[in-house]
Design a protein around this motif. Structure first.
Motif, PDB file in Angstrom:
ATOM      1  N   ILE A 141      10.017  -6.233   7.830  1.00 31.89           N
ATOM      2  CA  ILE A 141       9.719  -6.122   6.401  1.00 31.89           C
ATOM      3  C   ILE A 141      10.857  -6.680   5.551  1.00 31.89           C
ATOM      4  N   HIS A 151       8.997  -0.580  10.872  1.00 30.97           N
ATOM      5  CA  HIS A 151       9.121  -2.043  10.955  1.00 30.97           C
ATOM      6  C   HIS A 151      10.127  -2.563   9.923  1.00 30.97           C
ATOM      7  N   SER A 166      -2.236   0.417  -4.616  1.00 25.69           N
ATOM      8  CA  SER A 166      -2.103  -0.743  -3.743  1.00 25.69           C
ATOM      9  C   SER A 166      -2.111  -2.018  -4.574  1.00 25.69           C
ATOM     10  N   ASN A 211       0.853  -1.188   0.000  1.00 26.38           N
ATOM     11  CA  ASN A 211       0.000   0.000   0.000  1.00 26.38           C
ATOM     12  C   ASN A 211       0.887   1.236   0.000  1.00 26.38           C
ATOM     13  N   THR A 251       3.842   7.322   2.676  1.00 23.50           N
ATOM     14  CA  THR A 251       3.854   6.092   3.452  1.00 23.50           C
ATOM     15  C   THR A 251       3.895   4.875   2.543  1.00 23.50           C
ATOM     16  N   GLU A 294       3.476   0.691   3.063  1.00 21.87           N
ATOM     17  CA  GLU A 294       3.142  -0.389   3.975  1.00 21.87           C
ATOM     18  C   GLU A 294       3.258  -1.729   3.267  1.00 21.87           C
ATOM     19  N   SER A 333       0.467  -4.340   5.844  1.00 27.30           N
ATOM     20  CA  SER A 333      -0.025  -3.428   6.887  1.00 27.30           C
ATOM     21  C   SER A 333       1.065  -2.922   7.826  1.00 27.30           C
ATOM     22  N   LEU A 334       2.333  -3.259   7.572  1.00 29.24           N
ATOM     23  CA  LEU A 334       3.436  -2.763   8.396  1.00 29.24           C
ATOM     24  C   LEU A 334       4.109  -1.583   7.703  1.00 29.24           C
ATOM     25  N   ASN A 335       4.316  -0.509   8.448  1.00 29.88           N
ATOM     26  CA  ASN A 335       4.948   0.685   7.913  1.00 29.88           C
ATOM     27  C   ASN A 335       6.448   0.455   7.754  1.00 29.88           C
ATOM     28  N   THR A 336       6.974   0.769   6.573  1.00 24.87           N
ATOM     29  CA  THR A 336       8.397   0.517   6.310  1.00 24.87           C
ATOM     30  C   THR A 336       9.314   1.362   7.182  1.00 24.87           C
TER      31      THR A 336
END
Length: 319
Positions: A75, A71, A26, A5, A60, A62, A65-68
């Protein structure tokens, strides 16, 4: 669920070089998405931001659902990257190459050995595990490159021009392996200049042009919105000037003369339009026409219609 995303991503190497401008799209999990764009469009920069080689400044990204930004370690293990430039080490065996990349992702001991064996088996190089890449053809090197990129069993796999310079057999194998990865539940981003490959294996297309996303979505919908069917009309004898003027008057810029005996006519994708064009041609030129062939809408024609550029002329041959 979205595997990738991207929201409001912008990137500039300096104040005078804005490379990406407000990128939004996305990609859902268990999907094969094709990235298209001319050289310099911003594809490589975007990929480097996704895999963390470049630092994201605005927007952003993701992964699952994890933000780069927050996290990065998690990732890193989720992404597999198969670069266009071969990442293999020539003085190591195929097994040692894959093992090296597996260790980079934190695999150790028995788990590492099992992953290496599985990756080599997937690319059908188990019988060449003890050979060095110097003995491999270009196609086999590309397969080894894939094994190195997927050894850690990633969820998202990015392949950048994986079939450049390979023989037809290896190309077919690579395309089939991507379909198999999808069947295993993986998400694949496939970057290529080869329209026919994108059309064969991808169900989503992302088109990037001058740092902006021109289209992101279903491939068939892209072709429906932007593509044209082509009527290829071949005449028995060269057309007279008056006949050419008549064709140009009726079809205008949609008529392209390939020679004095051949004209290509772009037709909107509605079936009724194609039928009407055929009736018109048969009515006015029936005695002169040798053959009429109707071609389906292609990804290439849709890309050309959307961007005004022919991607095939931008291919960089390597290897």
């Amino acid at each position: 669920m979205d595997m990738l995303n991207i929201k409001n991503v912008q990137f500039a190497y300096d104040k005078s070089r804005q490379v990406l401008n407000n990128i939004n799209f996305s990609i859902k999990e268990n999907n094969v998405a094709g990235f298209l764009g001319l050289n310099g469009a911003g594809k490589s920069t975007l990929i480097q931001l996704i895999i963390g080689l470049l630092k994201l400044s605005e927007g952003t990204i993701e992964i699952a659902s994890l933000n780069t930004k927050s996290h990065h370690k998690e990732i890193k293990k989720m992404i597999g990257y198969v670069p266009q430039d071969l990442a293999i080490i020539e003085n190591l065996t195929a097994y040692q190459n894959v093992k090296f990349f597996g260790s980079i992702y934190g695999l150790k001991g028995k788990e590492l050995r099992e992953h290496v064996d599985r990756a080599l088996e997937f690319v059908q190089l188990s019988d060449r595990a003890k050979d060095k890449p110097s003995k491999f053809s270009g196609g086999l090197k590309r397969r080894l490159n894939i094994a190195c990129g997927i050894v850690h069993n990633p969820k998202l796999i990015i392949m950048d021009e994986p079939t450049v310079g390979v023989d037809p057999q290896s190309r077919n194998y690579i395309l089939e392996s991507i379909q198999e990865l999808k069947q295993q539940g993986k998400t694949v981003i496939y970057v290529s200049h080869y329209m026919e490959e994108i059309e064969a294996i991808c169900n989503q297309v992302v088109i990037i042009n001058n740092g902006e996303v021109l289209y992101s979505g279903d491939m068939e919908e892209l072709k429906r919105q932007n593509g044209n069917e082509l009527l290829n009309v071949i005449f028995h004898e060269p057309l007279e000037d008056e006949e050419k003027r008549q064709l140009l008057s009726e079809f205008k810029e949609r008529a392209i003369f390939r020679s004095d005996t051949e004209v290509e006519i772009k037709v909107p994708t509605e079936a009724e339009d194609s039928f009407n064009q055929l009736i018109s041609l048969k009515t006015n030129f029936n005695h002169r026409i040798k053959r009429i062939q109707l071609s389906d809408v292609t990804l290439e024609s849709a890309f050309l219609e959307l961007t005004g550029n022919n991607l095939a002329s931008d291919i960089v041959q390597t290897g």
